[in-house]
Motif scaffolding. Structure first.
Motif, mmCIF file in Angstrom:
data_model
loop_
_atom_site.group_PDB
_atom_site.id
_atom_site.type_symbol
_atom_site.label_atom_id
_atom_site.label_comp_id
_atom_site.label_asym_id
_atom_site.label_seq_id
_atom_site.Cartn_x
_atom_site.Cartn_y
_atom_site.Cartn_z
ATOM 1 N N CYS A 106 -1.166 45.105 44.129
ATOM 2 C CA CYS A 106 -1.429 46.763 44.045
ATOM 3 C C CYS A 106 -0.080 47.349 43.726
ATOM 4 N N ALA A 133 -6.850 39.569 42.556
ATOM 5 C CA ALA A 133 -5.616 39.829 42.477
ATOM 6 C C ALA A 133 -4.768 39.378 41.200
ATOM 7 N N VAL A 176 -9.232 44.239 45.200
ATOM 8 C CA VAL A 176 -8.143 43.344 45.814
ATOM 9 C C VAL A 176 -8.250 44.058 47.170
ATOM 10 N N ALA A 197 -1.890 40.916 48.369
ATOM 11 C CA ALA A 197 -2.793 42.024 48.129
ATOM 12 C C ALA A 197 -1.752 43.187 47.654
ATOM 13 N N ARG A 228 -10.990 43.218 49.478
ATOM 14 C CA ARG A 228 -11.101 42.060 49.881
ATOM 15 C C ARG A 228 -9.864 41.793 51.191
ATOM 16 N N LEU A 229 -8.677 42.854 51.028
ATOM 17 C CA LEU A 229 -7.654 43.025 51.805
ATOM 18 C C LEU A 229 -8.397 43.308 53.508
ATOM 19 N N LEU A 243 -8.517 38.207 51.859
ATOM 20 C CA LEU A 243 -7.253 37.936 51.043
ATOM 21 C C LEU A 243 -6.019 38.268 51.856
#
Length: 451
Positions: free
Chosen positions: A294, A183, A276, A290, A279-280, A285
């Motif tokens: 984005c 991130a 990201v 996140a 991972r979210l 995350l």
């Protein structure tokens, strides 16, 4: 402040929580293949001039560039899946072996077939490789040509340079244990794109042919040294190799861009933002950072298009207007987000199938287009909606067949060979046991990355 747990008797492991069964791997990752299918189709139809063949659609490219849309969608998918494939194994050598056997055979076959089939006058391979074969072979062989001042052997190969440098960054971050910082890294690249804009130099090192030769030679030495270190699988040497690659990539994108600085930095912001989102989804995350990351990357992408993609910058981004840049970037994000929200649903098999062969579609659509143009020379031009529709459908059908053959006869065999090479290296030069693995898609279900 880091809390240190006092030593005590080990607690009994918690009982595994019951959760609903996951959908099959093909369903879980079908949305990524579907996105790759859309991206490949968008790039192919952009270069084929589809919108110019549809009545009243010729104005669309000035508002939304299909080619830029497709490439950015590819970058989002790569950012989502590439770090996962490295972290799943925890083995940098195996990662690079897989990447090399995934990308190079299809690229080499496409170039060689184009040289053998197409005439010199109707050749998709650009003139530079004919005039400077050794320099072109070295730069394109490294897949760094777009950042060392050498034209791509085939035009669409420019994006593979940024894929390759992204691999450099991912490996460097991984060996330093910084790979979970996707991130802030994405926000950092987007910030550089916003603040520096067109300030970063274009071709700051490769100012003439002699300087270009020197840069390619130096890059080749660095890459060979790095790969030799990584091939040993020793942790210390692997760190050296990965950091060498990361440093080389950082220098090239900072001082020797082919495109504008804002586009280059936005590409890496986009790929790390894709990480990201991975991972979210996998709970690595928190949602708020996140989504903020984005959102910032999307706003930055639209803004840099409006601020900087004008006048001479249009020549470097290969887009006709700032709107075509910004709206295409926004559309790529919108489609990716929509597909991610619908990821648990089944996507059309034909679209997922197109995604499976998307790398061959991406490489072969240009040579096939030149072949069609060459074979139609001397015949009356095809006019009218019916004729243009037949030409487009025939081209698409031939492209799908050729791409499927390339996938079955080139991509799959060499991917299998790559896996055998990994096993042979592990037997001959055993790698140390990897650290804890992070959740990732099953190995056989991970879609092949690289545009």
């Amino acid at each position: 402040m880091k809390l240190v747990k006092p030593r005590s008797a080990p607690a009994s492991p918690p009982e595994p929580s019951k959760s609903p069964p996951e959908p099959p791997a093909s369903a879980r990752l079908g949305w990524l293949d579907a996105l790759r299918g859309v991206a490949a189709l968008a790039v192919a139809m952009h270069h084929f001039g589809l919108l110019g063949k549809i009545p009243h659609a010729d104005r669309v490219p000035r508002q939304l560039d299909l080619g830029f849309f497709g490439v950015m969608l590819f970058f989002l998918v790569s950012g989502y899946i590439i770090p996962a494939s490295l972290e799943r194994r925890g083995d940098v050598r195996a990662f690079w072996t897989g990447r090399l056997f995934r990308i190079y055979p299809a690229v080499a076959v496409t170039i060689v077939a184009s040289l053998l089939v197409l005439p010199r006058g109707g050749q998709i391979v650009q003139s530079f490789p004919f005039d400077h074969p050794v320099l072109s072979l070295a730069a394109n062989g490294l897949l760094l040509q777009d950042l060392v001042g050498v034209p791509s052997a085939i035009g669409v190969m420019w994006s593979l340079t940024y894929e390759m440098v992204f691999y450099y960054f991912v490996c460097a971050l991984f060996v330093r244990g910084w790979h979970r910082n996707s991130a802030p890294i994405a926000v950092g690249f987007a910030s550089v794109a916003l603040v520096l804009g067109t300030w970063l130099p274009i071709g700051g090192i490769s100012v003439d042919l002699a300087a270009t030769r020197h840069l390619v030679a130096v890059a080749g030495i660095v890459v060979l040294m790095a790969m030799a270190c990584i091939a040993t699988a020793r942790p210390d040497l692997t760190r050296w190799g990965a950091l060498l690659l990361g440093g080389l990539g950082l220098v090239l994108i900072t001082v020797n861009n082919r495109s504008t600085g804002f586009e280059t930095m936005l590409i890496f912001a986009t790929m790390f933002a894709g990480t990201v989102l991975y991972r979210l989804e996998h709970g690595l995350l928190d949602r708020l950072p996140a989504l903020l990351c984005c959102a910032f990357v999307v706003v930055a992408g639209v803004t840099v298009g409006y601020l900087y993609n004008r006048d001479t910058a249009l020549w470097h981004t290969w887009t006709p207007s700032w709107q075509s840049f910004s709206l295409a970037y926004l559309a790529a994000w919108a489609l990716f987000a929509a597909a991610m929200l619908l990821r648990r649903r089944r996507f059309p098999r034909w679209l997922s199938g197109l995604g499976t062969i998307s790398f061959s579609v991406y490489l072969l659509h240009g040579p096939l287009m030149y072949f069609v143009g060459w074979r139609l020379q001397g015949y009356p031009p095809i006019v009218g909606p019916t004729g243009q529709a037949a030409l487009t459908l025939g081209y698409l059908g031939a492209l799908v067949v050729l791409s499927y053959l390339s996938y079955r006869l080139v991509e799959i065999p060499f991917q299998r060979l790559g896996r055998r090479v990994v096993r042979a290296l592990d037997r001959r030069f055993p790698a140390p046991a990897p650290g804890p693995r992070e959740p990732a898609p099953r190995p056989e279900a991970v879609p092949a990355a690289g545009v």
